[in-house]
Write a protein that holds these residues in place. Structure first.
Motif, PDB file in Angstrom:
ATOM      1  N   ASP A  71       0.822  -1.369  -0.009  1.00 45.69           N
ATOM      2  CA  ASP A  71      -0.169   0.240   0.040  1.00 45.69           C
ATOM      3  C   ASP A  71       0.732   1.328  -0.123  1.00 45.69           C
ATOM      4  O   ASP A  71       1.943   1.447   0.238  1.00 45.69           O
ATOM      5  CB  ASP A  71      -0.781  -0.052   1.223  1.00 45.69           C
ATOM      6  N   ASP A  72       0.135   2.360  -0.313  1.00 40.41           N
ATOM      7  CA  ASP A  72       0.472   3.734  -0.142  1.00 40.41           C
ATOM      8  C   ASP A  72       1.656   4.002  -1.156  1.00 40.41           C
ATOM      9  O   ASP A  72       1.159   4.517  -2.156  1.00 40.41           O
ATOM     10  CB  ASP A  72       1.318   4.064   1.219  1.00 40.41           C
ATOM     11  N   HIS A 125      -6.184   2.941  -3.768  1.00 40.50           N
ATOM     12  CA  HIS A 125      -6.298   3.174  -2.160  1.00 40.50           C
ATOM     13  C   HIS A 125      -6.726   4.404  -1.937  1.00 40.50           C
ATOM     14  O   HIS A 125      -6.380   4.792  -0.861  1.00 40.50           O
ATOM     15  CB  HIS A 125      -4.782   2.747  -1.608  1.00 40.50           C
ATOM     16  N   HIS A 129      -5.751   9.230   0.777  1.00 38.27           N
ATOM     17  CA  HIS A 129      -5.616   8.432   2.019  1.00 38.27           C
ATOM     18  C   HIS A 129      -6.413   8.896   3.154  1.00 38.27           C
ATOM     19  O   HIS A 129      -6.174   8.922   4.407  1.00 38.27           O
ATOM     20  CB  HIS A 129      -4.207   8.171   2.319  1.00 38.27           C
ATOM     21  N   HIS A 221       3.636  -2.056   2.870  1.00 40.88           N
ATOM     22  CA  HIS A 221       3.930  -0.859   2.647  1.00 40.88           C
ATOM     23  C   HIS A 221       5.046  -0.405   1.939  1.00 40.88           C
ATOM     24  O   HIS A 221       6.061  -0.819   2.154  1.00 40.88           O
ATOM     25  CB  HIS A 221       3.675   0.251   3.834  1.00 40.88           C
TER      26      HIS A 221
HETATM   27 ZN    ZN Z   1      -2.662   3.108   3.607  1.00 41.83          ZN
END
Ligand code: ZN
Length: 255
Positions: A71-72, A125, A129, A221
């Motif tokens: 993620d991210d 995502h 955020h 991540h």
């Molecule tokens: Zn995230």
């Protein structure tokens, strides 16, 4: 000198006696065998299932699959390192990206061939955020659609129907707002590398040993460097357990 190491050229018995051999070089030792290279993975041979059309947190049925989802994207270097790992090892990863983070633009060319060959999948995502529980329906949709536009424009791929609500925070209202624009599958997880913030690599490996298990969706991540120092160990855990890495597209058809 070569003769002293093997069969004597002369038939004279003294030529082969130990005290006629040259002294062993005290420095040169046989090289230890190199460590085995880290494991590599092939593409899975799977019969895909239809998308469940709702929340998922694991992979369906019995099997030996594992889906690492990342993620991210707070660090372009970490994004690039993941791409190198995939290229070198055959690893397969689903990225849930925040397109507002510059690494996704900076590394687009690095990611492109791996997206094209199916090793990397790009999913949504959201752009900002945000905790989607705090946004009204229109704002939820805008946050997903801004990111959807970025993914389409940057990578030329479709992210729908897969989205991951930031912090895993969602409810029936959030899911309905997302589904109304085609994001029908919130993807949660069953196990985490716990590296959204920076943690030491050895702690990260403990989480990896705990959670990289059959049919799990595991979250990591692309934010901090430690994970990039243990890719061979992660591959070894996956290989030692007989697991096949997969993306979501390896497992499910798009609706
Ligand atoms: Zn995230």
């Amino acid at each position: 000198m070569l003769a002293a190491l093997g069969a004597p050229v002369s038939a004279h018995p003294l030529d082969a006696s130990p005290d006629r051999l040259p002294p062993k070089n005290p420095v040169a030792r046989p090289y230890p065998p190199p460590p085995p290279p880290p494991p590599t993975f092939g593409a899975p041979a799977l019969e895909r299932r239809w998308s469940p059309g709702g929340e998922v947190s694991g992979l369906p049925g019995e099997g030996n699959l594992v889906a690492l989802t990342v993620d991210d994207g707070g660090s372009g270097e970490v994004i690039a390192a993941y791409a190198r790992w995939c290229a070198e090892s055959g690893m397969r990863v689903t990225f849930f990206i925040n397109g507002s983070l510059p690494g996704w633009t900076e590394q687009a060319a690095v990611l492109a061939p791996l997206i094209a060959n199916g090793q990397l999948q790009i999913a949504n995502h959201t752009w900002t955020h945000s905790d989607l529980l705090t946004l009204d329906d229109a704002a939820i949709q805008q946050d997903l659609l801004l990111n959807d536009d970025f993914i389409r424009n940057t990578y030329g791929v479709e992210a729908r129907p897969y989205f991951r609500p930031p912090f895993g925070r969602h409810d029936a209202r959030v899911d309905a707002a997302a589904a109304a624009i085609g994001y029908t599958v919130p993807v949660l997880w069953y196990g985490s590398l716990s590296d959204s913030g920076e943690i030491p690599a050895d702690i990260l490996l403990q989480y990896a040993r705990e959670w990289l298990l059959p049919q799990h969706i595991v979250i990591g991540h692309a934010n901090h460097a430690p994970v990039t120092t243990v890719f061979p160990q992660l591959a070894q855990i996956i290989a030692d357990r007989g697991l096949q890495p997969v993306t979501l597209d390896d497992v499910w058809h798009r609706p």
